[in-house]
Design an enzyme around this catalytic site. Structure first.
Site, PDB file in Angstrom:
ATOM      1  N   ASP A  67       0.817  -1.214   0.000  1.00  0.00           N
ATOM      2  CA  ASP A  67       0.000   0.000   0.000  1.00  0.00           C
ATOM      3  C   ASP A  67       0.851   1.265   0.000  1.00  0.00           C
ATOM      4  OD1 ASP A  67       0.965  -0.452   2.566  1.00  0.00           O
ATOM      5  OD2 ASP A  67      -0.997  -0.645   3.503  1.00  0.00           O
ATOM      6  N   ASN A 136      -7.550  -2.960  14.140  1.00  0.00           N
ATOM      7  CA  ASN A 136      -8.943  -3.307  13.820  1.00  0.00           C
ATOM      8  C   ASN A 136      -9.005  -4.502  12.859  1.00  0.00           C
ATOM      9  OD1 ASN A 136      -8.046  -2.180  11.472  1.00  0.00           O
ATOM     10  ND2 ASN A 136      -9.476  -0.464  11.448  1.00  0.00           N
ATOM     11  N   HIS A 138      -7.119  -4.808  10.096  1.00  0.00           N
ATOM     12  CA  HIS A 138      -6.826  -4.524   8.692  1.00  0.00           C
ATOM     13  C   HIS A 138      -5.512  -5.149   8.259  1.00  0.00           C
ATOM     14  CE1 HIS A 138      -4.849  -0.471   9.905  1.00  0.00           C
ATOM     15  NE2 HIS A 138      -3.882  -1.201   9.385  1.00  0.00           N
ATOM     16  N   GLU A 143      -9.590  -1.981   5.274  1.00  0.00           N
ATOM     17  CA  GLU A 143     -10.261  -1.673   6.530  1.00  0.00           C
ATOM     18  C   GLU A 143     -11.523  -2.523   6.689  1.00  0.00           C
ATOM     19  OE1 GLU A 143      -8.716   0.002   8.635  1.00  0.00           O
ATOM     20  OE2 GLU A 143      -8.303   2.082   8.102  1.00  0.00           O
TER      21      GLU A 143
HETATM   22  C1  GLP Z   1      -0.470   0.371   8.661  1.00  0.00           C
HETATM   23  C2  GLP Z   1      -0.082  -0.435   7.416  1.00  0.00           C
HETATM   24  C3  GLP Z   1      -0.320  -1.921   7.619  1.00  0.00           C
HETATM   25  C4  GLP Z   1       0.277  -2.354   8.948  1.00  0.00           C
HETATM   26  C5  GLP Z   1      -0.426  -1.636  10.057  1.00  0.00           C
HETATM   27  C6  GLP Z   1       0.023  -2.062  11.441  1.00  0.00           C
HETATM   28  O1  GLP Z   1      -1.816   0.655   8.678  1.00  0.00           O
HETATM   29  N1  GLP Z   1      -0.785  -0.020   6.247  1.00  0.00           N
HETATM   30  O2  GLP Z   1       0.235  -2.640   6.536  1.00  0.00           O
HETATM   31  O3  GLP Z   1       0.181  -3.724   9.100  1.00  0.00           O
HETATM   32  O4  GLP Z   1      -0.150  -0.256   9.885  1.00  0.00           O
HETATM   33  O5  GLP Z   1       1.134  -1.329  11.814  1.00  0.00           O
HETATM   34  P1  GLP Z   1       2.066  -1.645  13.043  1.00  0.00           P
HETATM   35  O6  GLP Z   1       2.922  -2.794  12.618  1.00  0.00           O
HETATM   36  O7  GLP Z   1       2.842  -0.397  13.226  1.00  0.00           O
HETATM   37  O8  GLP Z   1       1.180  -1.975  14.192  1.00  0.00           O
END
Ligand code: GLP
Length: 241
Positions: A67, A136, A138, A143
């Site tokens: 992304d 959440n 995702h 989402e």
């Molecule tokens: C962002 C990214 C996701 C990632 C998520 C969790 O939203 N787009 O790909 O998995 O954060 O992030 P973290 O690893 O910092 O908890």
């Protein structure tokens, strides 16, 4: 679904990096689906270390990232393009021409998404997709929603994601509200999936995503239906099960 329980974040990073390096050794010209967020930082560090020791060769690897924020330039330190360079690409011998992310500066969402689906297809699909897990549920920026979106699409980020990402930006207002993300179909077509999760704050969502019903309200729950998923999670993240 295979779950590997690790002692802590460092152990998780090392075990997950092992699986990625095994993929590169087995198929040097593999396509890696890569992820951002704070969870994979340690495993990228480990891969860089092994590369510097001469144990890993990225010269034939292709990468497609999950992304990118819509509207951030590549020079913006919060763009995922910048993140990937900073954490991995500039430290290893990957050919920059073979690294791909959605084009966050393309204002035409349809074009950005069609182009990215085309890139994933042109490289022959993904051999190993790395995923983090949002609070959440995702994955990428898919989402919670009332249906699973299949292809690359433009998403309106939820309030919980905006809040979670707030820590990286100067102000709440500066956090982008939209992003381009691979869809659930792009992810599920990957031949192998590796999920990394760390910390007690993820324990509740780990339980819901991997032991609860499969529902688009918890996007990661669809991974239960994939034939080759490995979750590498530390004790804290698994403390709810
Ligand atoms: C962002 C990214 C996701 C990632 C998520 C969790 O939203 N787009 O790909 O998995 O954060 O992030 P973290 O690893 O910092 O908890």
């Amino acid at each position: 679904m295979k779950i590997i329980k690790t002692k802590d974040y460092q152990d998780m990073s090392r075990k997950a990096a092992n699986l990625i390096s095994a993929q590169i050794m087995m198929k040097p010209e593999c396509v890696l689906g890569l992820a951002t967020g704070s969870t994979p930082v340690g495993l990228y560090r480990q891969l860089v270390e092994w590369y510097q020791k001469g144990d890993l060769d990225f010269s034939k690897v292709t990468s497609v990232n999950l992304d990118e924020y819509k509207g951030l330039t590549r020079e913006n330190e919060q763009s995922y393009y910048y993140f990937m360079n900073d954490n991995l690409f500039q430290h290893v011998n990957i050919d920059k021409k073979r690294t791909h992310l959605p084009d966050g500066m393309e204002p035409d969402s349809d074009k950005a998404c069609t182009d990215y689906n085309g890139i994933i297809e042109a490289v022959g699909g993904i051999d190993l997709q790395l995923l983090g897990l949002g609070h959440n549920g995702h994955i990428g920026f898919n989402e919670p929603c009332d249906h699973f979106e299949l292809g690359t699409h433009c998403v309106d980020l939820t309030e919980s994601t905006i809040q979670a990402n707030r820590r990286f930006f100067e102000s709440y207002e500066a956090v982008p509200r939209q992003a381009y993300t691979m869809g659930i179909g792009n992810i599920m077509k990957a031949r192998k999936i590796l999920v990394v999760v760390s910390g007690e704050d993820k324990a509740e969502i780990v339980k819901k995503a991997f032991f609860g019903p499969v529902t688009p309200q918890v996007p990661a729950s669809i991974l239960q239906l994939h034939p080759d998923v490995c979750v590498v999670a530390d004790e804290a993240a698994l403390s709810g099960i």
